[in-house]
Write a protein that holds these residues in place. Structure first.
Motif, PDB file in Angstrom:
ATOM      1  N   TYR A   1      18.759  35.369 -13.356  1.00 23.95           N
ATOM      2  CA  TYR A   1      18.040  36.009 -11.785  1.00 23.95           C
ATOM      3  C   TYR A   1      16.961  36.589 -12.571  1.00 23.95           C
ATOM      4  O   TYR A   1      17.347  37.788 -13.147  1.00 23.95           O
TER       5      TYR A   1
ATOM      6  N   ILE B   1      14.395  39.410 -11.666  1.00 24.31           N
ATOM      7  CA  ILE B   1      13.842  40.503 -10.476  1.00 24.31           C
ATOM      8  C   ILE B   1      12.643  40.987 -10.794  1.00 24.31           C
ATOM      9  O   ILE B   1      12.272  41.465 -11.805  1.00 24.31           O
TER      10      ILE B   1
ATOM     11  N   THR C   1      16.790  31.689 -11.305  1.00 19.54           N
ATOM     12  CA  THR C   1      16.524  31.985  -9.681  1.00 19.54           C
ATOM     13  C   THR C   1      15.559  33.289  -9.834  1.00 19.54           C
ATOM     14  O   THR C   1      15.722  34.058 -10.453  1.00 19.54           O
TER      15      THR C   1
ATOM     16  N   VAL D   1      14.058  36.283  -8.227  1.00 19.56           N
ATOM     17  CA  VAL D   1      14.440  37.240  -7.174  1.00 19.56           C
ATOM     18  C   VAL D   1      13.101  38.053  -6.917  1.00 19.56           C
ATOM     19  O   VAL D   1      12.874  38.937  -7.682  1.00 19.56           O
TER      20      VAL D   1
ATOM     21  N   PRO E   1      11.583  40.368  -4.320  1.00 15.80           N
ATOM     22  CA  PRO E   1      11.681  41.397  -3.331  1.00 15.80           C
ATOM     23  C   PRO E   1      10.486  41.259  -2.543  1.00 15.80           C
ATOM     24  O   PRO E   1      10.590  41.168  -1.128  1.00 15.80           O
TER      25      PRO E   1
ATOM     26  N   LEU F   1      15.079  34.037  -4.011  1.00 19.95           N
ATOM     27  CA  LEU F   1      15.528  34.966  -3.158  1.00 19.95           C
ATOM     28  C   LEU F   1      14.516  36.047  -2.939  1.00 19.95           C
ATOM     29  O   LEU F   1      13.804  36.666  -3.794  1.00 19.95           O
ATOM     30  N   THR F   2      14.068  36.289  -1.639  1.00 19.91           N
ATOM     31  CA  THR F   2      13.260  37.333  -1.256  1.00 19.91           C
ATOM     32  C   THR F   2      13.644  37.991  -0.039  1.00 19.91           C
ATOM     33  O   THR F   2      14.667  37.843   0.535  1.00 19.91           O
TER      34      THR F   2
ATOM     35  N   THR G   1      11.509  47.527  -1.955  1.00 16.73           N
ATOM     36  CA  THR G   1      11.061  46.293  -2.513  1.00 16.73           C
ATOM     37  C   THR G   1       9.873  46.408  -3.341  1.00 16.73           C
ATOM     38  O   THR G   1       9.825  45.702  -4.485  1.00 16.73           O
TER      39      THR G   1
ATOM     40  N   PHE H   1      20.601  43.167  -2.298  1.00 19.46           N
ATOM     41  CA  PHE H   1      20.197  41.987  -3.199  1.00 19.46           C
ATOM     42  C   PHE H   1      21.245  41.588  -4.081  1.00 19.46           C
ATOM     43  O   PHE H   1      21.513  40.755  -4.526  1.00 19.46           O
TER      44      PHE H   1
ATOM     45  N   ILE I   1      22.627  37.771  -4.663  1.00 12.68           N
ATOM     46  CA  ILE I   1      23.044  37.160  -5.798  1.00 12.68           C
ATOM     47  C   ILE I   1      24.285  36.859  -6.163  1.00 12.68           C
ATOM     48  O   ILE I   1      24.505  35.665  -6.799  1.00 12.68           O
TER      49      ILE I   1
END
Length: 339
Positions: free
Chosen positions: A63, A65, A95, A97, A99, A134-135, A284, A306, A310
């Motif tokens: 993930y 970020i 993934t 992420v 934000p 993922l947002t 974010t 978040f 996840i």
């Protein structure tokens, strides 16, 4: 696909405090320490970005970020290069992420010979090896359709609803949710439903970009505590003007709840000097010192939602369950416990 033991987090330079907060929350949920994967993300003298991952990620569920906030191009390139590094290191799944999803305002052609940059960014992410996104609070919901991979779009409104129920617990009957433009009505209506509050709209007409010609309030805000709801605040010109117009129309107080505090240029100074009693944003986008020092700006955390999202993705369980306040409340550990 190899059996994945644990989700692994890695972060760029865009918002390290949020990434570390997510890792801490996941450590608490998992009952074991989960740090960020050690990596080097730096720039050569000519501005080129270089990434080196120090840990083995073969077969891991990764993930990244990294919000693509200011400087948007640098942060986007960091994300793409980190993804390429992980893909070439045989990560099982990557993934992104994100934000805050930059370029989201360029989601359609507004006139001839203009790009749809949000679609271009989506293509770049998929080409780099991202398998899921993922947002939070995309500027336009249809951007999810720009991807041919799963996109989970979280919402700030349940977090805001918890905060409002706590901050205005004695004045819930006086609240009026306000959309600062016609395009944001769906977002404002969704929060109004959560709070069982009425809805008003500020209709604005622009003569040219960045310049507001006229504002009209649709709905009776006289004697109300007006809460302006929007997905982003950039230079805060529209927001501060909307607050003035609401006060001129008889509002008792004006507060604002904004998902992404872009806060460019004179934004902080404008908000500080405005008639708004408070501006609430999420983290974010990493808040600057000026934002943190501003007396009427408050930052609410997104790490709890978040971190849980996840874990839900990793477990293969529902992410949409986090849209409900009943589910979200316990995740925020009584921070916004109703009284």
């Amino acid at each position: 696909m190899p059996h994945v033991q644990e989700p692994k987090l890695i972060a760029g330079n865009a918002n390290q405090p949020l990434a570390q907060a997510i890792a801490r929350r996941m450590s608490m949920h998992r009952g074991k320490k989960m740090g960020l994967v050690e990596a080097r993300v730096e720039r050569f003298n000519d501005g080129e970005i270089f990434v080196e991952v120090y840990e083995n990620v073969r077969g891991e569920d990764m993930y990244i970020i990294q919000p693509t906030s200011n400087p948007a191009n640098d942060n986007l390139m960091e994300l793409l290069i980190m993804c390429d590094a992980l893909r070439r290191s045989s990560a099982a799944r990557i993934t992104a992420v994100i934000p805050y999803f930059g370029y989201a305002r360029q989601d359609r052609r507004t006139k001839a010979r203009t790009p749809i940059s949000a679609k271009l960014v989506a293509n770049m992410l998929v080409s780099a090896g991202v398998e899921r996104v993922l947002t939070m609070d995309l500027h336009a919901a249809q951007i999810q359709g720009f991807f041919d991979i799963p996109v989970d779009n979280l919402y700030a409104s349940p977090i805001f609803a918890l905060d409002i129920a706590n901050q205005f617990r004695d004045r819930l009957d006086d609240l009026m949710i306000v959309s600062p433009d016609v395009g944001g009505v769906a977002r404002a209506r969704e929060l109004a439903k959560r709070l069982n509050a009425p809805l008003s709209i500020v209709d604005k007409r622009r003569e040219k970009p960045g310049e507001i010609a006229e504002m009209t309030v649709i709905g009776n805000v006289k004697g109300k505590v007006a809460l302006i709801v929007d997905d982003m605040c950039d230079t805060a010109g529209t927001l501060c003007k909307a607050a003035e117009v609401l006060m001129e129309n008889g509002a008792k107080e004006v507060h604002s709840y904004i998902s992404h505090g872009v806060m460019s240029g004179p934004a902080v100074e404008r908000v500080t000097k405005s008639v708004m009693k408070s501006l609430v944003i999420t983290d974010t986008i990493a808040p600057t010192k000026a934002i943190l020092d501003a007396p009427n700006i408050r930052v609410v955390p997104t790490a709890p939602i978040f971190a849980q999202a996840i874990l839900n993705i990793w477990n293969g369980t529902s992410v949409s369950s986090l849209f409900e306040q009943d589910t979200l409340g316990p995740i925020y550990d009584g921070m916004y416990a109703a009284e």
